[in-house]
Write an enzyme that holds these catalytic residues in place. Structure first.
Site, PDB file in Angstrom:
ATOM      1  N   SER A 130       0.834  -1.209   0.000  1.00  0.00           N
ATOM      2  CA  SER A 130       0.000   0.000   0.000  1.00  0.00           C
ATOM      3  C   SER A 130       0.865   1.253   0.000  1.00  0.00           C
ATOM      4  O   SER A 130       0.578   2.225  -0.702  1.00  0.00           O
ATOM      5  CB  SER A 130      -0.938  -0.007   1.208  1.00  0.00           C
ATOM      6  OG  SER A 130      -0.199   0.128   2.398  1.00  0.00           O
ATOM      7  N   ASN A 166      -0.056   7.778  -7.469  1.00  0.00           N
ATOM      8  CA  ASN A 166      -0.250   9.235  -7.509  1.00  0.00           C
ATOM      9  C   ASN A 166       0.705   9.897  -8.488  1.00  0.00           C
ATOM     10  O   ASN A 166       0.313  10.753  -9.279  1.00  0.00           O
ATOM     11  CB  ASN A 166      -0.043   9.824  -6.116  1.00  0.00           C
ATOM     12  CG  ASN A 166      -1.316   9.828  -5.312  1.00  0.00           C
ATOM     13  OD1 ASN A 166      -2.181  10.657  -5.537  1.00  0.00           O
ATOM     14  ND2 ASN A 166      -1.456   8.881  -4.404  1.00  0.00           N
ATOM     15  N   ARG A 184       0.603   3.452  -3.401  1.00  0.00           N
ATOM     16  CA  ARG A 184      -0.039   4.759  -3.239  1.00  0.00           C
ATOM     17  C   ARG A 184       0.824   5.850  -3.862  1.00  0.00           C
ATOM     18  O   ARG A 184       0.365   6.658  -4.675  1.00  0.00           O
ATOM     19  CB  ARG A 184      -0.264   5.066  -1.766  1.00  0.00           C
ATOM     20  CG  ARG A 184      -0.898   6.443  -1.535  1.00  0.00           C
ATOM     21  CD  ARG A 184      -1.022   6.794  -0.067  1.00  0.00           C
ATOM     22  NE  ARG A 184      -1.781   5.774   0.651  1.00  0.00           N
ATOM     23  CZ  ARG A 184      -1.266   4.916   1.512  1.00  0.00           C
ATOM     24  NH1 ARG A 184       0.038   4.964   1.759  1.00  0.00           N
ATOM     25  NH2 ARG A 184      -1.998   4.020   2.119  1.00  0.00           N
TER      26      ARG A 184
END
Lengths: 259, 156
Positions: free
Chosen positions: A195, A203, A199
């Site tokens: 994660s 992004n 993440r």
């Protein structure tokens, strides 16, 4: 249309150097990611080492105050979040993560065609070079897996190897639910780095992609989308660096707590 | 999204950055900031201490002042009493002296009066005798009346 596709693909392809084996295997290296992140890492070290050497207790300059602001923010986060007692590693770790990721993310704000432009200038037209290391899963996974190793290390150090292994099979449902516990614990361990890295990667990759798409617009209307997205992106790159740092501290703090 | 040896290179870079930060960046900066925090705390503590000391000194001064005022009042009282005493003593002394002088003068006057009276008596008796001699020129025999004359003289 094919030129559009080519343009996008070109911008999303790494400068891949084969070390050994065949193309597409593990033993190759993204020279763009590696050298850009190394360069940015040295920029970070250079600035902070210079700062550490010149830091004055009294009458600090404006530049020193600015970097002290960052240092204060990081050490305050560690103080607030980390509950594992004193550690020599955690603040330097958090500082490195924040600054390095911030600098890597910052490359997202370079105009997407600047690299191609400079490639043409230095005589390597058409060379592939992605400027944002954090939009490469290798970079984000390298960090998050290092953090995973630290999580395991901190857990063992805080609880002792025996207790750490025991918790791996006994929490949260007690020793009699051993297999379920083990699956849960391993899942928990594995999801943390995934994660964390995905993440940040997601992004940055999405941000880069949108900059590329904006670059496909006619030159006279690019600013209409480019300016708001760039301004918004200033927030995102800082926020992502901050989130990675805080979650690392949180995970390390959790690793030292007993169930 | 391909995983390759870049991951290892990145991890090594990451490790080096962390180690370098641990060794050369964070400790001096942290020491510096702690030193500054300590100096600020010390300064504040010193200011607080100074304020306390000032308050203590003020109250001490007030007490001293009160003490001094008390002492001054006492000294003034003493001085007044002493001066009263001296004045009284002087007065008494003067009265005594006056009495003495007065008494001496009275005694002298008395003495003078007595002497004057004696003189006067002598003169009167002489005068009386002379008168009597004048009146009694013939009849009085000096020798015969000698005793009478003497007794008259002493009676005068």
């Amino acid at each position: 249309m094919s030129s559009t596709t080519e343009y996008i693909v070109h911008h999303l392809t790494h400068n891949n150097v084969l070390i050994s084996g065949k193309s597409g295997g593990f033993w190759s290296i993204h020279m763009d990611t590696f050298s850009m992140s190394l360069l940015l890492g040295f920029v970070y070290l250079f600035i902070f080492t210079l700062l550490a050497r010149r830091a004055k207790v009294e009458n600090p300059g404006k530049l020193q105050l600015f970097f002290e602001l960052i240092l204060d923010m990081v050490s305050q986060q560690v103080k607030d979040v980390y509950s594992g007692g004193k550690s020599k590693v955690i603040v330097p770790l958090a500082l490195t993560i924040f600054c390095w990721i911030f600098l890597m993310n910052l490359m997202d704000l370079l105009p997407v065609d600047l690299i191609n432009f400079s490639n043409n200038m230095i005589g390597t037209p058409g060379a592939k070079w992605r400027a944002v290391p954090s939009a490469d899963v290798n970079a984000t996974f390298a960090m998050s897996l290092s953090v995973l190793i630290l999580i395991i290390g901190y857990g063992i150090k805080a609880k002792g190897l025996g207790h750490w292994l025991y918790e791996l099979i006994s929490a949260p449902f007690g020793i009699y639910a051993l297999p379920i516990n083990l699956i849960f614990q391993l899942l928990e361990l594995v999801t943390k780095p995934i994660s964390l890295s995905l993440r940040l990667f997601g992004n940055m990759y999405a941000g880069e992609l949108i900059f590329i798409l904006i670059a496909l617009l006619p030159w006279h209307s690019q600013w209409l989308l480019g300016v708001p997205w760039a301004i918004f992106h200033i927030l995102i790159i800082t926020l992502q660096a901050f989130i990675f740092m805080v979650l690392t501290i949180v995970y390390l703090s959790m690793a030292t707590q007993k169930h | 999204m391909e995983i390759n040896a870049t991951l290892l290179g990145q991890a090594i870079t990451f490790a080096i950055l962390i180690l370098f930060t641990m060794k050369f960046v964070w400790p001096p900066l942290n020491n510096m900031m702690e030193e500054r925090a300590k100096r600020i705390a010390d300064g504040l503590a010193a200011a607080e201490k100074g304020r306390h000391e000032l308050a203590a000194a003020k109250s001490k001064i007030e007490e001293e002042l009160r003490h001094v005022q008390l002492r001054a009042t006492e000294i003034m009282g003493n001085a007044e009493r002493r001066s009263d005493q001296i004045i009284n003593e002087a007065k008494n002394c003067a009265i005594k002296e006056t009495e003495k002088i007065h008494n001496a003068a009275m005694a002298q006057i008395e003495q003078e009066v007595t002497r004057s009276k004696e003189q006067l008596r002598m003169q009167v008796s002489d005068l009386v005798i002379k008168c009597a001699q004048q009146i009694l020129k013939v009849e009085i025999n000096q020798e015969r009346h000698e005793a009478i004359l003497a007794s008259i003289k002493s009676e005068l």
